[in-house]
Design an enzyme around this catalytic site. Structure first.
Site, PDB file in Angstrom:
ATOM      1  CE  LYS A  63     -72.474 -82.814  52.516  1.00 47.58           C
ATOM      2  NZ  LYS A  63     -73.673 -82.543  52.309  1.00 47.58           N
TER       3      LYS A  63
ATOM      4  CB  SER B 294     -73.833 -78.621  52.588  1.00 44.10           C
ATOM      5  OG  SER B 294     -74.219 -80.080  52.579  1.00 44.10           O
TER       6      SER B 294
ATOM      7  CB  SER C  85     -76.600 -80.613  50.296  1.00 43.86           C
ATOM      8  OG  SER C  85     -76.726 -79.478  51.253  1.00 43.86           O
TER       9      SER C  85
END
Ligand code: GLN
Length: 494
Positions: A80, A155, A179
């Protein structure tokens, strides 16, 4: 021969050790898959072609020399883009950090490199990890490989979509309120949030520091253990990391569930949860009962207030954390002339997107004199009540189960105009963040639209071993082996 991109990490690791193929072959397979899927998904923000190639070649040399650094040696994985990578642009999905190249690797990243992992690049996310759909990225949304009209969740949507589509063998994300687990549920893969303090946050761009945790995305429970083990453990650079031996996460994967007591959370099985998801959760619980677990209903009354408390605590912490982005030390600086203070104001106004701005405003308000007790203080009290609910529940049961999400993947744009509807996506996942406990989402089926359904298993702090034990049994009992139609090299680039 089967496409190498479809192997699990465990299978790929065996093939590397048996000399069936090399790490560079795995990287080629993942890159070929990405050339097909990325045109549809946009799961990557940056591909580090040179870095990945060099790491794969180094892994192959290590194997040739008889060196074995562990299960991730030679395995292509994604990160990420809020995890700092030395010399590789790290934006957190925000314009304010465009072009910023960290001068260091975060601890999790450094440990992955030390274990011989092949880092393929940086995956898309909601700006500063604030969101549930990846639509808040300043660089365009990621799409769901099961249905590209839909969101992959967020996310950590890029990490999740890529793992599901096979352009990486696994990935890391961060979970502050869901997330990792929510996008894993939306993409039909395994996503896990560890106990707070198991994985160092050093070099993770902070959103809400008392909640943030790095954790893995994978296609199997076994792979999840391997990924987590490679980054877990005390770190002198993170004062909140747990200074104790790392538990044996995978010690009971084969143990089954006979004799375990499992609580199904009543408050997460009612109104607001899609009936198909409720039915699938019950069916999975029934299978666990047939396999010898005792299933009981558990009431956790404070769950109802967890979402509201989270949306005060997380913005409050983010307003403090993001104060460092002032145009002086990092990232974007406005070209509008003025005083230093004006420069800071313009830089922030130009650099932050609307959701991040909303959170900073809400958080600053909740912390300000005269409102602190009514908002932030009150939310902290609710957090204590949520923790107590968990403590009481774990006096009676070994693990808790629930749906991971109230709905399956929604359409792109469907909730972007309604923040509250978006926030509700995390109603099942947020309680574990407030408690600091581990939780995992495992795919258990498809709804009538062909979209994946996630099943959540929550355990007490440092209870990863029993959590993974139940997850592995769910995986065996359900036998979910569907893959998105995009996860094949035969799809033509858009
Ligand atoms: N969707 C939640 C939020 O917007 C959770 C985000 C996260 O876990 N990083 O805050």
């Amino acid at each position: 021969m089967a496409d190498l991109a479809d192997l699990t990490i465990a299978q790929a690791g065996r093939g590397l050790r048996d000399g069936d193929f090399r790490s560079t072959d795995l990287l080629d397979a993942a890159s070929t898959r990405a050339t097909v899927t990325e045109a549809h998904l946009h799961s990557y923000l940056i591909m580090d072609h040179d870095g990945a190639r060099a790491a794969a070649v180094a892994a192959d040399e290590a194997f040739a020399g008889g060196e074995d650094l562990g299960p991730l040696q030679g395995i292509p994985i994604g990160l990420k883009d809020n995890m700092c990578t030395l010399g590789v642009e790290t934006t957190a999905g925000s314009k304010i950090l465009t072009g910023w190249k960290p001068p260091y690797d975060g601890t999790a990243v450094a440990r992955l490199r030390r274990g011989g992992a092949v880092i393929t690049g940086k995956m898309n996310l909601d700006e500063f990890a604030m969101g549930s759909s990846t639509e808040n990225s300043a660089f365009g949304e990621t799409r769901n490989p099961w249905d590209t009209d839909r969101v992959p969740g967020g996310s950590s949507g890029g990490s999740s979509a890529a793992t599901a589509a096979g352009s990486v063998f696994g990935a890391f994300g961060s979970d502050t309120g869901g997330s990792i687990r929510q996008p894993a549920a939306f993409c039909g893969i395994v996503g896990m949030k560890p106990t707070y303090g198991i994985v160092s946050r050093y070099g993770l761009i902070a959103f809400a520091s008392s909640l943030d945790q790095i954790g893995p995305f994978s296609r199997t429970v076994e792979d999840s253990v391997a990924l987590l083990e490679s980054v877990a453990g005390w770190d002198r650079f993170d004062a909140t990391s747990i200074d104790a031996p790392v538990p044996n996460f995978g010690g009971s994967l084969q143990a089954g569930v006979a004799g375990l007591k499992i609580g199904i959370v009543k408050e997460l099985m009612g109104d607001g949860i899609d009936p198909q998801i409720q039915a699938s959760t019950r069916a999975t619980a029934d299978k666990l009962a047939d396999a010898g677990a005792e299933i009981v209903e558990v009431s956790m009354p404070s769950t109802e207030y967890a979402l509201s408390a989270y949306y005060l605590i997380a913005p409050a912490e983010c307003s403090a954390n993001l104060a460092r982005l002032d145009g002086v030390r990092y990232g974007h600086r406005s070209s509008i002339e003025g005083t230093t203070e004006e420069m800071m104001g313009h830089s922030r106004a130009e650099g932050f997107g609307p959701e991040v701005t909303r959170r900073i405003l809400l958080g600053t308000y909740a912390l300000s004199a005269g409102y602190y007790d009514a908002f932030y203080g009150q939310a902290q009290k609710v957090r204590t009540l949520v923790r107590r609910d968990f403590a009481t529940a774990y006096d009676q049961v070994d693990v808790l189960i629930s749906p991971t999400t109230p709905t399956t993947a929604f359409k792109v744009g469907e909730k972007s105009a309604d923040p509250i509807a978006m926030y509700y996506s995390d109603v099942c996942t947020i309680p574990s963040n407030l408690a600091g406990d581990p939780a995992i989402s495992v795919p258990v089926g498809l709804d009538d639209k062909g979209l994946p359904i996630g099943f959540q298993i929550m355990a007490p702090a440092l209870g990863e071993e029993v959590m993974y034990r139940v997850a592995a049994e769910v995986e065996r009992l359900v036998g979910f082996d569907e893959r998105p139609s995009l996860a094949t090299s035969e799809v033509t680039p858009a």
